[in-house]
Each structure stands twice: as C-alpha cells, then as structure tokens.
Design a protein around this motif. Structure first.
Motif, PDB file in Angstrom:
ATOM      1  N   VAL A 353       0.848  -1.210   0.000  1.00 26.20           N
ATOM      2  CA  VAL A 353       0.000   0.000   0.000  1.00 26.20           C
ATOM      3  C   VAL A 353       0.877   1.251   0.000  1.00 26.20           C
ATOM      4  N   ILE A 354       1.964   1.211   0.771  1.00 24.56           N
ATOM      5  CA  ILE A 354       2.909   2.345   0.784  1.00 24.56           C
ATOM      6  C   ILE A 354       3.405   2.603  -0.639  1.00 24.56           C
ATOM      7  N   PHE A 355       3.703   1.526  -1.365  1.00 24.69           N
ATOM      8  CA  PHE A 355       4.181   1.663  -2.747  1.00 24.69           C
ATOM      9  C   PHE A 355       3.085   2.248  -3.635  1.00 24.69           C
ATOM     10  N   LEU A 356       1.883   1.683  -3.534  1.00 23.32           N
ATOM     11  CA  LEU A 356       0.802   2.112  -4.428  1.00 23.32           C
ATOM     12  C   LEU A 356       0.448   3.581  -4.231  1.00 23.32           C
ATOM     13  N   VAL A 357       0.227   3.972  -2.972  1.00 25.49           N
ATOM     14  CA  VAL A 357      -0.154   5.376  -2.747  1.00 25.49           C
ATOM     15  C   VAL A 357       1.034   6.302  -3.020  1.00 25.49           C
ATOM     16  N   GLY A 358       2.249   5.782  -2.782  1.00 28.72           N
ATOM     17  CA  GLY A 358       3.448   6.578  -3.066  1.00 28.72           C
ATOM     18  C   GLY A 358       3.606   6.860  -4.541  1.00 28.72           C
ATOM     19  N   MET A 359       3.267   5.865  -5.364  1.00 24.37           N
ATOM     20  CA  MET A 359       3.396   6.024  -6.813  1.00 24.37           C
ATOM     21  C   MET A 359       2.502   7.152  -7.335  1.00 24.37           C
ATOM     22  N   PHE A 360       1.340   7.329  -6.704  1.00 28.14           N
ATOM     23  CA  PHE A 360       0.399   8.329  -7.200  1.00 28.14           C
ATOM     24  C   PHE A 360       0.565   9.694  -6.526  1.00 28.14           C
ATOM     25  N   SER A 361       1.507   9.789  -5.608  1.00 24.68           N
ATOM     26  CA  SER A 361       1.618  11.062  -4.883  1.00 24.68           C
ATOM     27  C   SER A 361       3.078  11.504  -4.743  1.00 24.68           C
ATOM     28  N   PHE A 362       3.920  11.091  -5.704  1.00 26.61           N
ATOM     29  CA  PHE A 362       5.357  11.410  -5.619  1.00 26.61           C
ATOM     30  C   PHE A 362       5.921  10.995  -4.271  1.00 26.61           C
ATOM     31  N   SER A 363       5.483   9.882  -3.770  1.00 25.62           N
ATOM     32  CA  SER A 363       5.927   9.247  -2.519  1.00 25.62           C
ATOM     33  C   SER A 363       5.404   9.933  -1.253  1.00 25.62           C
ATOM     34  N   VAL A 364       4.723  11.067  -1.394  1.00 29.10           N
ATOM     35  CA  VAL A 364       4.301  11.832  -0.206  1.00 29.10           C
ATOM     36  C   VAL A 364       3.370  10.993   0.680  1.00 29.10           C
ATOM     37  N   LEU A 365       2.312  10.417   0.095  1.00 30.28           N
ATOM     38  CA  LEU A 365       1.362   9.651   0.907  1.00 30.28           C
ATOM     39  C   LEU A 365       1.988   8.363   1.437  1.00 30.28           C
ATOM     40  N   GLY A 366       2.871   7.761   0.633  1.00 31.12           N
ATOM     41  CA  GLY A 366       3.552   6.545   1.080  1.00 31.12           C
ATOM     42  C   GLY A 366       4.382   6.817   2.317  1.00 31.12           C
ATOM     43  N   VAL A 367       5.095   7.931   2.285  1.00 33.10           N
ATOM     44  CA  VAL A 367       5.943   8.292   3.437  1.00 33.10           C
ATOM     45  C   VAL A 367       5.068   8.632   4.649  1.00 33.10           C
ATOM     46  N   LEU A 368       3.908   9.236   4.396  1.00 36.29           N
ATOM     47  CA  LEU A 368       2.996   9.553   5.510  1.00 36.29           C
ATOM     48  C   LEU A 368       2.531   8.274   6.202  1.00 36.29           C
ATOM     49  N   ILE A 369       2.196   7.252   5.414  1.00 38.43           N
ATOM     50  CA  ILE A 369       1.764   5.979   6.004  1.00 38.43           C
ATOM     51  C   ILE A 369       2.909   5.354   6.798  1.00 38.43           C
TER      52      ILE A 369
END
Lengths: 478, 311
Positions: A353-369
């Motif tokens: 999930v970190i990868f998926l959301v990161g891919m769509f948000s320039f890693s911002v959401l992935g790093v937040l998770i």
C-alpha cells in the motif's frame, strides 16, 4: 534575467492571442464565467431561505465560502482544454516543429505554455468570484472574513496551478489530443475529490487545516511542474506518432531491468539487488531520519496531550478508563493464537500500500503511512510510560525480536518509494517517462521480492511463535 | 557549414539513420534524396538539434548539435515537412513572432518581413489570416519564416512542393541567391529536376544509410559509367578505316550512326572528331546522350533493393 524570461512571455503571449481568437475556447469560458455566479447566487438564496426555517446558521455562514470555491473551480475545468492542447495540440496541427526548432530552452517553452495555461483559467475564476461577491454583498449576506477570502483565492490559484501543471504533463506525454482529453479525467476527478475534502474543512471551519490544504496542493503542483520539466524532451514530442499500448515492450523493459542480466539467483542477489540497494541508500538514510522524527513526535504528542487529558479528566472518566483497561484481552491468551501467515500478509499488504499510494503522490502519501506506522511505536512507548509500565523491557521483548526484521523491511519498502518519487521528478536524458517508470517499478519489485518479502516472512514467524513467549516471560517476571 | 561523422539514430529497435557522413561547405547546396522514411527528416532533425544522435557527431555552423543545441537552433533556418503555420495569425504577425523568437529588433523585423512578403508575392495578403491562404501561399510563408533571421544554414524539406511553376522558380532563384551569399543549404526533395538545377552535392539515402554521394557528374559517372555520345551521319557510313582514339569505346553501330563511350571527353573528343572527319559520309550530329539524375537515382535504388533481396 529579463532576457531569459522574454521567450517565456513570447510563447505565452502568442498562445494567449491564439486562444482569444478561438471561439470554441472563448465562448464556453465567457458563458461559464458570467453565468455561473448568477446560478450559484440563486442556489445560495434558495438554500438560505430553506435553512432559515431551521435556524441552521452555521451552514448559512459556510455557504458563501463554499460557493466561492465552487465558482472558482468551474472556469478552471473548462480552460483545462487549453493546457491539455498546449503541446500535443501543436504537434497534431504540425506547428510544434518550427517552435521546437527555435532557440528556446526547454524550460522557456514549458513555462510559456504553463503561464498561459494558468493565467487564462485564473482570470476567468477571479472574474467569476468577483461577480459573485458583488451579487452577495448587494443582498446583504455577510461576506467571508478577510483571512478566509485569502485562503479561498489561494486555494483557487493552487487548484489552477495543480490542474494545469498536470494537464501539461499529460499534453507533453500524450501522442494525440484525443488521448490527452481522455486522460484529463485523471486530473479533474482527483481534484474534485480533493475539493470535497476541502469543502468538509470549510464547513468544519478549521482555518489551520485549510492552510495546510493550500500548502499541500501547492507542493503537489510544484512537484508536477518539476516532473513536467524533468521529462520534457523535444525528441519525444516529435518521435511518437501513435497511441498504442506495447505490452511486449513494457514487459521486456521491466524484465530486463528486473533480471539485470543476472546469470543465477546468486548473481542476482550479489550484483543486481545490491546495485538497487545501493541506489536507495540516501533514501534509506532519510527514511531512518524520518523514523526518528516521527517516533519522537508521536512520543512527545502523547506525553503532552494524553497526560494533559488524564490530569484534566474527571474521576468518573478515569474510572471508566480503568474499566476499559480491564476489558483489554489477556495477553497470555495471545500465545500461539497469532497466525504467521496472517501477520505476513498483513505486513506485506502494508508495504504494498505504501508503494501504491506513493506512486500516485510522488511518494508523499507513502511516506505519511510509513510515518504513521513508526509513529505508533513512539506513541505506544509514551502511553506505556504514562500508564506506569516499564516500556523498555516491554519493547525489547514484544517488538525487538521480530522488529529486527520487520522494521528494516518497512524502511526498505518506504525508502524505495521515496527514491521513486525523487527519480520521477529528476530529468532522465534519453529515456521516455514510460521507460523511467518501468525501470523504477522493476527496482521496487527487486527490493520487494528480494528483501522485503523474505524479511517480513522471517519477522512473521518470529512474531507468531517466538515474540509472545518472550513477552509473556517478561510480563510474568514483571 | 555542416559536418557529420558516423551520425546515427536509433528508435528502440529501428535504426532510422545509420552512419551518415556529410560535409557541406558555405556556398554549397547538398540535396538529400531518398524514399519516404529513408531517414532524410531524421537526419535534418538531428542537424537542427531536435533529435539527439544515438552515435557519431554533427557540427552545424560550428556548433556541436548535442552540446550547443541552443546555438545550433539560433543559426539554422528550417522549412519543415509540415508548414507549421498558426492559422489564426496573419502573415505579418507570424513573421513578426518568429522575428522576435530570433531576437530581431522591431525595425529589422518590419523590414525583413515586408521584404520577404513582397519577394514571395504575399504583400497583398499580409494582413489576411493564414488559414485563408492557399497551399502554395502557405509554403511560401513557411519558407519566408525559415529565412526571416537570415540564417547561415538552411535546412529545407521540399521547398517548392505545392507551388505553381512561377513561385517555384522564385524560390529556386532565392535559394541560388542564398547560396551565392555563402549560406550552407541542405535540401530534401523528390523533385529531381530541381535538385539537378540547384545542388552542388547529392546524397542518396536508403534505410538510413547513404548509398552514394558526390556532385551530379560524379554520380553519373559512378553509376551510369563514362558519358556516351551519339554520332549521326547524313547517309550510310563505312566504319572500316576509322581509328577510335584511346579511351573511346564503341557501344553500338548502325548504318547511319555510331554510339561511343568516352572515358575522358575533354581529351578524347577532339581526337574523336578528327578521326570521324576521315569518314566519307557527312557528319550530321555529335551529341552527348542525355543522362538524368532520375536515371542515377533509379539505378542506385534498384541496385540497393536487389542487394537486399539477395541477402
């Protein structure tokens, strides 16, 4: 500096003049800009009349700012066609080659298009908002406060920059106007969803959170501009002619990068995977830093807020809290009941999930998770401390045995997402954006399959069969 | 000037241009000939610093196309395959825009655009929208754009296509004038008569490779062999006793004519004429066999395709 900016203005001015002569662009923009405020005003009037029957003053107060946000948004969506056409439209009409053959730098061409793409919808939005405000003020309805007005105008500007910069990235990467228009839904729908969230914040009336939204949208917009410039290549604007999904090429590119010419599994681990790991080392160091910061922040937040809550809590609340503590499951009952496959799948899913959301948000959401995951440890540590327990032995027994494997897996999984975000916004000469993304996905797959999954599997086995025993022995000893 | 060495361009698995070596000096016109998709446009785009070569190097107007792309683009005038005109602009606005792009002063822009529009017969239509122009007028305007900043190097793709004979003549004259003012010019064309009239050098490109290049005479000699001459007599002639000079070879003999191949016409033709003067039949005509660029082109292409077929 002015000589550097002159070409930007030249490109923008020509484009603007062209637009103003195109009735297909001009008419919808004029009609929407002028008619929508009237419609919105009528809607607001009816809503106010209706809500007055129920004394719903809070909603009435928030209705005008909400309407301003919506009014500002509509002209942007119509003007988006200008940005979507900016490069691919010129390519289709055959006018791009003389422009690309001109002595402009890439960024000058790009910003020229961006400038006119942002300016046109913004002028329309501001006009529309201005018209609506005049109508509202003539009806004696209270206007929003100055700070809210500033927020709304900034939010409208941020939406315009975000949508236009995304549309221009689409325009550069598309091979036809038709394809660009189809891809526009990937801009309009996320921004519409974003606006629903902003509308909630607006009705909630939390200005601080709205400021964060403004900053967040602007950051994403700037990252999109950076992506656009990083992957702007004259060659690809001229080279590609047709819209085809070449699955064979995509698979070959991915597989070539995934295998990396390895002769054996040993070679793959020793050379290919090591190279990928080496590439993410700076990101890994940053991830480690983020881990420290988020753990400390959540520790400090829990210590400040929860202890404050406890000290201010009434005796009844405290007794209720104690009762609820008594209802917590008996730790001893967990021994042997934690399933390794469940833990493994749960943790693997979290990294995916970190990868998926990161891919769509320039890693911002992935790093937040990732920060949330690490933050939980700091928060839990503080809570144990507040409850008068000994957190360090508990953590050494309950987290460390499997954490030695689980935390590095989580960090590698997050670092590669951070690396991907940074790589996407970095110019890669001689490669198309598709190639870059496929290579990055291959990098992620290598690290995920080669390191993260094995580490999580080991961690799951330890967490299911070893950690509970150690934890119980420590609690028992305590 | 233009110089390339082993210039190549690969798109994924497709080699569009494969090891092209060119040298065009100021005051020279090079014509690139070849089928559609042979690699002419890709070569021109690399020379304009629009495409990055996959291998080799190219220098245009003294600048490396990879390292000094901006300077290359500033020194080159390009007429692209598609005219690239903004249909809602007027011709005068269009030329003024490109004048600004190339940093010309307002007075230079005005003078230059007026001169060019006047030269190409577009002065009366200068304030009309380009969308209203005929195909030929658009072609002329695109050419005017390429010449607007008086570039040292001109890369012209089909400069006279869609033009009426009068306009085509105007364009050819202008190209000849530019050549005489030491401009370096590359023309991509399918109009072989035009190429014959204009080009100093011709390169035939096939599947990204240059099959042959040189001056028209060099190509003719290389591909079609030494020039041939037909000698016609007023009545039947007797070949006995006629001694053909060294370097002259008989191709065919009829009762009233003789066809010969001459290796070095400058040296051999006077001697040949002297030998023929001994023939009793009166000499009616002595003329070189017409050999066109078209013959050269078709032969080169047929040989290339034949080689490909054998392979």
């Amino acid at each position: 500096m002015s000589s550097k900016l002159r070409p930007v203005l030249l490109v923008a001015w020509r484009e603007l003049r062209d637009q103003l002569r195109d009735w297909r662009v001009l008419m919808p923009m004029v009609i929407l800009t002028l008619s929508f405020p009237f419609l919105m005003n009528e809607f607001a009037k009816q809503t106010v009349d209706f809500l007055n029957q129920f004394n719903a003053n809070l909603i009435i107060d928030r209705l005008v700012p909400f309407s301003i946000m919506i009014i500002g948004f509509f002209p942007i969506t119509i003007s988006l066609v200008v940005a979507l056409e900016s490069f691919v439209g010129e390519k289709e009409r055959g006018t791009i080659e003389p422009l690309l053959s001109a002595p402009f730098d890439d960024w000058q061409l790009y910003f020229g298009k961006l400038l006119v793409g942002v300016a046109t919808p913004l002028i329309a939005s501001y006009l529309s908002i201005g018209l609506y405000l005049i109508m509202v003020s003539r009806q004696g309805i209270a206007l929003p406060s100055f700070s809210v007005m500033v927020q709304l105008l900034l939010l409208t500007t941020a939406h315009a920059v975000l949508m236009v910069s995304a549309a221009i990235v689409i325009s550069v990467q598309s091979t036809s106007v038709k394809a660009a228009n189809l891809l526009a839904s990937f801009v309009v729908i996320p921004v519409a969803i974003l606006m629903q969230g902003e509308a909630v914040m607006l009705f909630w009336g939390n200005e601080q959170v709205l400021w964060l939204a403004v900053v967040g949208v602007l950051i994403i917009a700037l990252l999109l501009i950076r992506v656009g410039i990083a992957h702007f290549q004259r060659e690809y604007l001229l080279g590609r002619e047709i819209d085809t999904l070449n699955f064979h090429w995509m698979w070959r590119t991915f597989w070539r990068n995934f295998i990396g010419g390895a002769a054996s599994l040993w070679d793959w681990y020793g050379r290919v995977l090591r190279d990928s790991l080496r590439r993410i080392l700076p990101a890994l160091a940053f991830t480690l830093l983020i881990a420290g910061v988020s753990a400390w922040l959540s520790y400090a937040w829990v210590m400040d807020n929860v202890s404050d809550t406890i000290s201010k809590a009434s005796p009844e609340s405290l007794s209720r809290f104690e009762e609820s503590l008594g209802e917590l499951p008996d730790l001893s009952s967990l021994d042997g009941k934690l399933n390794a496959s469940f833990l493994f799948l749960n943790n693997t899913r979290a990294v995916a999930v970190i990868f998926l959301v990161g891919m769509f948000s320039f890693s911002v959401l992935g790093v937040l998770i990732y920060m949330l995951n690490i933050g939980l440890i700091g928060g839990l540590y503080a809570l144990f401390e507040l409850l008068g327990l000994q957190p360090l032995p508990l953590f050494m027994a309950g987290v460390a045995p499997h954490g030695i494997f689980e935390l590095p897996a989580l960090m590698i999984g997050s670092a590669v997402v951070l690396y991907i975000g940074a790589a996407i916004v970095t110019p890669q000469t001689g490669k198309s954006m598709g190639e870059v993304i496929l290579e990055l996905m291959a990098d992620w797959a290598k690290l995920f399959i080669g390191l993260v999954v094995p580490l999580l599997a080991i961690a799951a086995v330890i967490e299911a069969y070893i950690t509970p025993g150690i934890l119980l022995s420590v609690i028992g000893a305590g | 000037m233009i110089e390339t060495q082993d210039l190549g361009k690969q798109f994924h698995d497709f080699m569009a241009v494969d090891g092209v070596n060119l040298s065009v000096q100021p005051g020279q016109i090079l014509a690139l000939l070849g089928q559609n998709g042979a690699g002419k446009t890709t070569t021109v785009r690399m020379l304009t610093a629009l495409l990055q070569p996959s291998r080799g190097w190219a220098r245009v107007a003294g600048y490396d196309v990879v390292k000094k792309g901006h300077d290359v683009r500033a020194s080159v005038g390009v007429l692209t395959e598609q005219h690239g005109l903004y249909m809602r602009m007027t011709a005068i606005e269009y030329l003024d825009f490109f004048g600004q792009v190339y940093s010309l002063s307002p007075s230079a822009r005005k003078m230059r655009s007026e001169n060019l529009l006047d030269y190409f017969g577009l002065a009366e239509a200068a304030k009309r929208r380009i969308g209203e122009y005929s195909k030929g007028m658009r072609q002329k305007l695109a050419l005017a754009r390429a010449m607007m900043h008086e570039p040292g190097v001109l890369l012209l793709d089909e400069p006279t296509s869609a033009m009426d004979p009068e306009s085509a003549r105007l364009v050819r004259d202008e190209i000849a004038r530019l050549k005489s003012s030491s401009r370096t010019i590359v023309i991509c064309s399918h109009n072989l008569t035009e190429v014959e009239a204009l080009a100093d050098k011709i390169a035939i490109i096939y599947r990204g490779r240059i099959l042959i290049q040189g001056s028209l005479d060099e190509l003719k000699r290389q591909v079609l062999g030494a020039p041939e001459y037909e000698i016609k007599f007023a009545e039947a002639w007797d070949a006995r006793g006629v001694q053909l000079p060294h370097g002259v070879e008989t191709v065919s003999v009829t009762p009233t004519s003789l066809k010969v191949r001459v290796e070095a016409p400058g040296d051999a033709n006077p001697q040949l004429l002297k030998s023929l003067s001994t023939v009793s039949a009166p000499l009616l005509a002595f003329q070189e066999e017409t050999r066109t660029l078209e013959q050269v082109y078709l032969k080169v292409m047929a040989e290339a395709k034949g080689r490909e077929y054998v392979q």
